[in-house]
Design a protein around this motif. Structure first.
Motif, mmCIF file in Angstrom:
data_model
loop_
_atom_site.group_PDB
_atom_site.id
_atom_site.type_symbol
_atom_site.label_atom_id
_atom_site.label_comp_id
_atom_site.label_asym_id
_atom_site.label_seq_id
_atom_site.Cartn_x
_atom_site.Cartn_y
_atom_site.Cartn_z
ATOM 1 N N CYS A 93 0.840 -1.210 0.000
ATOM 2 C CA CYS A 93 0.000 0.000 0.000
ATOM 3 C C CYS A 93 0.869 1.251 0.000
ATOM 4 C CB CYS A 93 -0.921 0.007 1.218
ATOM 5 S SG CYS A 93 -2.157 -1.299 1.223
ATOM 6 N N LEU A 94 1.914 1.237 0.826
ATOM 7 C CA LEU A 94 2.828 2.375 0.913
ATOM 8 C C LEU A 94 3.505 2.616 -0.436
ATOM 9 C CD1 LEU A 94 4.274 4.488 2.711
ATOM 10 C CD2 LEU A 94 5.964 2.730 3.225
ATOM 11 N N SER A 95 3.970 1.539 -1.068
ATOM 12 C CA SER A 95 4.643 1.672 -2.371
ATOM 13 C C SER A 95 3.671 2.185 -3.432
ATOM 14 C CB SER A 95 5.220 0.321 -2.797
ATOM 15 O OG SER A 95 6.174 -0.140 -1.861
ATOM 16 N N PHE A 96 2.423 1.756 -3.348
ATOM 17 C CA PHE A 96 1.411 2.195 -4.319
ATOM 18 C C PHE A 96 1.204 3.707 -4.246
ATOM 19 C CE2 PHE A 96 -3.001 3.205 -5.339
ATOM 20 C CZ PHE A 96 -3.117 2.680 -6.622
ATOM 21 N N VAL A 97 1.064 4.242 -3.035
ATOM 22 C CA VAL A 97 0.853 5.691 -2.871
ATOM 23 C C VAL A 97 2.106 6.458 -3.272
ATOM 24 C CG1 VAL A 97 0.289 7.520 -1.230
ATOM 25 C CG2 VAL A 97 -0.842 5.305 -1.051
ATOM 26 N N GLU A 98 3.291 5.930 -2.942
ATOM 27 C CA GLU A 98 4.539 6.592 -3.332
ATOM 28 C C GLU A 98 4.669 6.672 -4.845
ATOM 29 O OE1 GLU A 98 7.384 5.399 0.494
ATOM 30 O OE2 GLU A 98 7.536 4.294 -1.391
ATOM 31 N N ALA A 99 4.261 5.593 -5.549
ATOM 32 C CA ALA A 99 4.317 5.607 -7.018
ATOM 33 C C ALA A 99 3.332 6.616 -7.597
ATOM 34 C CB ALA A 99 4.014 4.209 -7.554
ATOM 35 N N ARG A 100 2.222 6.831 -6.914
ATOM 36 C CA ARG A 100 1.192 7.760 -7.399
ATOM 37 C C ARG A 100 1.611 9.209 -7.198
ATOM 38 N NH1 ARG A 100 -4.252 8.089 -8.605
ATOM 39 N NH2 ARG A 100 -5.452 9.783 -7.671
ATOM 40 N N SER A 136 -7.027 17.806 -8.848
ATOM 41 C CA SER A 136 -6.904 16.850 -9.948
ATOM 42 C C SER A 136 -6.902 15.406 -9.458
ATOM 43 C CB SER A 136 -5.614 17.121 -10.732
ATOM 44 O OG SER A 136 -4.480 16.916 -9.914
ATOM 45 N N PHE A 137 -6.529 15.187 -8.191
ATOM 46 C CA PHE A 137 -6.499 13.832 -7.645
ATOM 47 C C PHE A 137 -7.884 13.363 -7.190
ATOM 48 C CE2 PHE A 137 -2.138 15.341 -7.019
ATOM 49 C CZ PHE A 137 -1.417 14.290 -7.566
ATOM 50 N N PHE A 138 -8.856 14.274 -7.091
ATOM 51 C CA PHE A 138 -10.155 13.921 -6.508
ATOM 52 C C PHE A 138 -11.310 14.040 -7.490
ATOM 53 C CE2 PHE A 138 -7.645 14.789 -2.747
ATOM 54 C CZ PHE A 138 -8.007 13.734 -1.925
ATOM 55 N N LYS A 139 -11.001 14.196 -8.772
ATOM 56 C CA LYS A 139 -12.077 14.163 -9.759
ATOM 57 C C LYS A 139 -12.598 12.732 -9.853
ATOM 58 C CE LYS A 139 -10.313 18.034 -12.457
ATOM 59 N NZ LYS A 139 -9.774 18.474 -13.757
ATOM 60 N N LEU A 140 -13.889 12.593 -10.160
ATOM 61 C CA LEU A 140 -14.527 11.273 -10.148
ATOM 62 C C LEU A 140 -13.815 10.251 -11.028
ATOM 63 C CD1 LEU A 140 -16.809 9.582 -9.043
ATOM 64 C CD2 LEU A 140 -18.259 10.381 -10.909
ATOM 65 N N PRO A 141 -13.442 10.583 -12.277
ATOM 66 C CA PRO A 141 -12.725 9.585 -13.084
ATOM 67 C C PRO A 141 -11.407 9.161 -12.440
ATOM 68 C CG PRO A 141 -13.541 11.363 -14.463
ATOM 69 C CD PRO A 141 -13.735 11.794 -13.046
ATOM 70 N N ALA A 142 -10.703 10.127 -11.819
ATOM 71 C CA ALA A 142 -9.421 9.814 -11.190
ATOM 72 C C ALA A 142 -9.622 8.892 -9.990
ATOM 73 C CB ALA A 142 -8.719 11.102 -10.769
ATOM 74 N N LEU A 143 -10.680 9.108 -9.198
ATOM 75 C CA LEU A 143 -10.942 8.262 -8.030
ATOM 76 C C LEU A 143 -11.342 6.851 -8.464
ATOM 77 C CD1 LEU A 143 -12.883 10.710 -5.680
ATOM 78 C CD2 LEU A 143 -10.545 9.899 -5.442
ATOM 79 N N THR A 144 -12.153 6.738 -9.514
ATOM 80 C CA THR A 144 -12.541 5.431 -10.027
ATOM 81 C C THR A 144 -11.319 4.663 -10.525
ATOM 82 O OG1 THR A 144 -14.691 6.312 -10.678
ATOM 83 C CG2 THR A 144 -14.019 4.235 -11.680
ATOM 84 N N LEU A 146 -8.306 5.123 -9.552
ATOM 85 C CA LEU A 146 -7.494 4.793 -8.372
ATOM 86 C C LEU A 146 -7.964 3.485 -7.741
ATOM 87 C CD1 LEU A 146 -5.459 5.525 -6.106
ATOM 88 C CD2 LEU A 146 -7.295 6.828 -5.030
ATOM 89 N N GLN A 147 -9.270 3.332 -7.569
ATOM 90 C CA GLN A 147 -9.816 2.106 -6.976
ATOM 91 C C GLN A 147 -9.515 0.894 -7.859
ATOM 92 O OE1 GLN A 147 -11.186 1.826 -4.045
ATOM 93 N NE2 GLN A 147 -11.498 3.958 -3.474
ATOM 94 N N ASP A 148 -9.678 1.055 -9.162
ATOM 95 C CA ASP A 148 -9.406 -0.058 -10.085
ATOM 96 C C ASP A 148 -7.940 -0.470 -10.035
ATOM 97 O OD1 ASP A 148 -12.043 -0.023 -10.894
ATOM 98 O OD2 ASP A 148 -11.675 1.248 -12.640
ATOM 99 N N GLU A 149 -7.064 0.525 -10.091
ATOM 100 C CA GLU A 149 -5.630 0.239 -10.103
ATOM 101 C C GLU A 149 -5.182 -0.404 -8.794
ATOM 102 O OE1 GLU A 149 -1.427 2.628 -10.944
ATOM 103 O OE2 GLU A 149 -3.333 3.705 -10.825
ATOM 104 N N PHE A 150 -5.712 0.087 -7.660
ATOM 105 C CA PHE A 150 -5.340 -0.475 -6.359
ATOM 106 C C PHE A 150 -5.802 -1.937 -6.253
ATOM 107 C CE2 PHE A 150 -6.103 -1.435 -1.897
ATOM 108 C CZ PHE A 150 -4.905 -1.052 -1.311
ATOM 109 N N ALA A 151 -7.011 -2.210 -6.746
ATOM 110 C CA ALA A 151 -7.528 -3.580 -6.669
ATOM 111 C C ALA A 151 -6.676 -4.550 -7.474
ATOM 112 C CB ALA A 151 -8.969 -3.614 -7.162
ATOM 113 N N ILE A 152 -6.153 -4.077 -8.631
ATOM 114 C CA ILE A 152 -5.355 -4.954 -9.491
ATOM 115 C C ILE A 152 -3.938 -5.115 -8.953
ATOM 116 C CG2 ILE A 152 -4.351 -5.178 -11.805
ATOM 117 C CD1 ILE A 152 -6.849 -3.703 -12.857
ATOM 118 N N LYS A 153 -3.285 -4.003 -8.592
ATOM 119 C CA LYS A 153 -1.877 -4.047 -8.224
ATOM 120 C C LYS A 153 -1.636 -4.508 -6.789
ATOM 121 C CE LYS A 153 -0.237 -0.552 -11.491
ATOM 122 N NZ LYS A 153 0.485 0.740 -11.654
ATOM 123 N N VAL A 154 -2.580 -4.227 -5.891
ATOM 124 C CA VAL A 154 -2.358 -4.543 -4.471
ATOM 125 C C VAL A 154 -3.367 -5.572 -3.966
ATOM 126 C CG1 VAL A 154 -2.167 -3.597 -2.138
ATOM 127 C CG2 VAL A 154 -1.416 -2.236 -4.092
#
Length: 415
Positions: A93-100, A136-144, A146-154
């Motif tokens: 999780c930490l690495s995921f946020v650092e990469a973002r 820019s980090f909290f627009k709806l497409p960006a949040l969606t 984010l959830q998709d990418e986190f589910a796949i990578k982590v």
């Protein structure tokens, strides 16, 4: 900045006074600090000043200066993971946020193990392409995404499933799950606890009825009789449940008091949220007014420049009018002088012609008299009056011939 400092105090457990009753301070030393900033407020101010020095537009005073991630999983999912797997999960999780956001934008990262479910708090500085851009980090497409990418990578590595998407809920005609504040969540949890306490109180009442049973001797009795040993057992259980009831009653009072506190906090949070929204609206209106003021100032400056040009034009126009008037007066004066000059010239020319005529006449007279002069006698010959009169009549004719010859000489021979 105050909210940022409050987050640091809570995440790093810099105080023993907590509003969250689920925090077990005896286990706070088990929390893991991956990264922290000693003076987070000062660090963020320096970062903002650095960005401001590289851009002309002023950063708003109410602009978001940090983003906080709270990453966990359901209690059931966390229970399935071993301690080593949990540590690896939060490291991912930490690495995921650092990469973002980039390692350089980390502010703090703390793993909480002193609450009901382990979870990671991470604060980052919202810089993107050299600008402060949390939006820019909290627009709806960006949040969606984010959830998709986190589910796949982590999440997929640890058997976690992605939550239901907003679009799927809307397609089913269901209402989306709204985010709940901590106060609202705790209030609902307290209500569930009260329900369980009510069930326990009913059980305690049933046990009290059992305690009221007394052994009776006699075969003919219609009541059920128990042995002394069974009675002691039931009596002990009843007393134990009485103690439990008293303990639960105290806890119930404590929970009710906490619920009241939570209700008050919830009301304050709602009021604060309303004020925050009002502040955002006022900030937007203020920004629009500033832009309008800036536009009006620019228009005013442009109008002043045009007025100055118009004043210069009027001055130039007046100067030209004065010059034209002066030229007209000068031309009139010159015309008068020219007219006088022509008159004077005509008079002088007439006088000159008369003078020339007189001179020519005098010359002719002298020549005529010279012809009549007798050099021997040294005296004029006798001239009759008729001869002298004829001579005088010839003088104008002779003068006209002389004048015509002079004009022809000036013209030159005809070609």
């Amino acid at each position: 900045m105050t909210a940022l400092k409050a987050s640091q105090i809570h995440n790093e457990r810099l105080t023993d006074r907590h509003s969250n009753p689920d925090i077990d301070t005896d286990r706070s030393d088990q929390n893991v600090v991956f990264f922290k900033t000693e003076d987070i407020t000062d660090d963020v101010k320096k970062r903002i000043a650095d960005i401001q020095s590289r851009q002309k537009r002023k950063i708003r005073c109410d602009a978001p200066v940090a983003i906080e991630y709270m990453i966990t999983a359901s209690p059931e999912a966390m229970a399935r993971l071993s301690k080593q797997e949990q540590e690896r999960y939060f490291a991912e999780c930490l690495s995921f946020v650092e990469a973002r956001h980039g390692v350089g934008n980390r502010l703090s990262a703390v793993l909480h193990l002193d609450e009901t479910t382990p979870h990671l708090h991470m604060l980052v500085f919202p810089e993107r392409e050299g600008k402060l851009d949390a939006k820019s980090f909290f627009k709806l497409p960006a949040l969606t995404a984010l959830q998709d990418e986190f589910a796949i990578k982590v999440g997929k590595q640890f058997g976690l499933e992605r939550g239901v998407r907003l679009t799927e809920l809307l397609e089913k005609g269901e209402k989306p799950h709204r985010h709940q504040s901590v106060a609202v969540y705790k209030a609902k949890k307290l209500k569930e606890t009260e329900r369980k306490l009510a069930e326990l109180e009913q059980t305690t009442a049933d046990l009290a009825a059992v305690e009221a049973i007394t052994p009776k001797k006699g075969v003919l009795s219609s009541r059920v009789s128990v042995t002394p040993e069974e009675f002691e057992t039931l009596s002990g259980q009843a007393k134990a449940y009485a103690v439990t009831k008293e303990t639960l009653a105290k806890r119930s009072k404590s929970l009710i008091a906490r619920e009241q506190v939570v209700s008050r906090k919830e009301a304050l949070l709602d009021s604060s949220e309303a004020l925050r929204e009002q502040n955002k609206t006022l900030s937007v209106e203020n920004s629009l007014l500033r832009d309008r003021e800036s536009s009006e100032k620019a228009k005013n400056t442009e109008l002043r420049a045009k007025l100055r040009k118009f004043d210069d034009y009027e001055e130039t126009k007046q100067l030209l009018n004065d010059t034209q008037t002066a030229l007209a007066e000068a031309n009139s004066q010159l015309a008068k002088e020219k007219e006088e000059h022509e008159k004077t010239k005509g008079k002088l020319q007439a006088q000159a012609e008369r003078f020339e005529a007189v001179v020519r006449g005098a010359r002719a007279l002298v020549k005529y008299l010279y012809q009549k002069f007798d050099s021997k006698k040294k005296a004029l010959c006798e001239v009759t009056i008729q001869e002298f009169a004829d001579f005088l009549e010839k003088i104008p004719h002779t003068q006209q011939q002389t004048k015509n010859k002079a004009v022809e000489q000036k013209r030159g021979p005809e070609r």
